[in-house]
Design an enzyme around this catalytic site. Structure first.
Site, mmCIF file in Angstrom:
data_model
loop_
_atom_site.group_PDB
_atom_site.id
_atom_site.type_symbol
_atom_site.label_atom_id
_atom_site.label_comp_id
_atom_site.label_asym_id
_atom_site.label_seq_id
_atom_site.Cartn_x
_atom_site.Cartn_y
_atom_site.Cartn_z
ATOM 1 N N SER A 150 0.840 -1.203 0.000
ATOM 2 C CA SER A 150 0.000 0.000 0.000
ATOM 3 C C SER A 150 0.869 1.244 0.000
ATOM 4 O O SER A 150 1.767 1.380 0.834
ATOM 5 C CB SER A 150 -0.915 0.039 1.221
ATOM 6 O OG SER A 150 -1.623 1.257 1.250
ATOM 7 N N ALA A 173 8.430 3.856 -3.820
ATOM 8 C CA ALA A 173 7.911 4.503 -5.031
ATOM 9 C C ALA A 173 8.648 5.811 -5.310
ATOM 10 O O ALA A 173 8.983 6.111 -6.459
ATOM 11 C CB ALA A 173 6.410 4.738 -4.902
ATOM 12 N N PRO A 196 7.303 2.374 4.091
ATOM 13 C CA PRO A 196 8.220 1.692 3.172
ATOM 14 C C PRO A 196 7.761 1.744 1.708
ATOM 15 O O PRO A 196 8.570 1.885 0.800
ATOM 16 C CB PRO A 196 8.245 0.250 3.681
ATOM 17 C CG PRO A 196 7.802 0.327 5.099
ATOM 18 C CD PRO A 196 6.849 1.485 5.167
ATOM 19 N N CYS A 197 6.468 1.658 1.474
ATOM 20 C CA CYS A 197 5.940 1.689 0.102
ATOM 21 C C CYS A 197 6.090 3.086 -0.492
ATOM 22 O O CYS A 197 6.468 3.239 -1.657
ATOM 23 C CB CYS A 197 4.478 1.266 0.074
ATOM 24 S SG CYS A 197 4.206 -0.412 0.679
ATOM 25 N N ASP A 198 5.807 4.087 0.315
ATOM 26 C CA ASP A 198 5.963 5.476 -0.097
ATOM 27 C C ASP A 198 7.428 5.733 -0.480
ATOM 28 O O ASP A 198 7.720 6.273 -1.545
ATOM 29 C CB ASP A 198 5.525 6.390 1.053
ATOM 30 C CG ASP A 198 5.750 7.865 0.757
ATOM 31 O OD1 ASP A 198 4.794 8.530 0.333
ATOM 32 O OD2 ASP A 198 6.885 8.339 0.979
#
Length: 172
Positions: free
Chosen positions: A59, A69, A64-66
């Site tokens: 998500s 990306a 970590p995903c932010d």
């Protein structure tokens, strides 16, 4: 019946089950259909003849995903236009569009697998217990052959950016 695979990934330290087949280097990339932030269908065939860097995150609304990306977006500035960079999650397209606007994301394209989970199931990355996607980086060549796969063992960790980018550079 969908294949179940265990012992490969943890989510905040807890073991999870991945649904679908294991995709390996040298395999033909399976077809999939996801949607973009305008709810328009996107398939693997849409980018035939290009090198694809596919980053997969649980998500975009998590740290970590932010970070992942944003880092791939930064690295993308050094890559030629023939490289298509997708970030795929099961976040709703509206949330992805909001996130991209807030983060200033311009080079990567966010795609949502929320409808059918066809990407997650085709690539063996759907987490059974959470219905989220496992953090992964794939590089697919111009002929739809998988040339790099990094399934991140702990979903809270970041991938090896340099190894993924090196795999892309080998195809240019």
């Amino acid at each position: 019946m969908t294949q179940e695979r265990t012992g490969l990934v943890t989510f905040v330290g807890n073991p999870v089950t991945l649904l679908g087949p294991e995709i390996k280097v040298g395999d033909k990339a399976p077809p999939f259909q996801v949607v973009d932030t305008d709810l328009k269908p996107v398939t693997l065939a849409d980018t035939a003849g290009k090198v694809r860097l596919v980053t997969v995150v649980p998500s975009l609304d998590t740290g970590p995903c932010d970070t992942m990306a944003r880092k791939f977006n930064e690295h993308a500035a050094q890559l030629p236009a023939e490289v298509v960079i997708y970030t795929i999650s099961v976040d709703l397209p509206f949330a992805q569009a909001r996130w991209c606007g807030n983060a200033g994301i311009e080079r990567i394209k966010t795609l949502s697998d929320y409808q059918e989970r066809s990407f997650g199931l085709a690539y063996g990355l759907l987490i059974k217990e959470l219905k989220l996607l496992a953090r992964t980086v794939l590089v697919i060549d111009r002929d739809d052959t998988v040339r790099y796969v990094q399934l991140v063992k702990e979903a809270a960790n970041e991938p090896d950016y340099q190894a993924a980018l090196a795999a892309v550079q080998k195809l240019l």
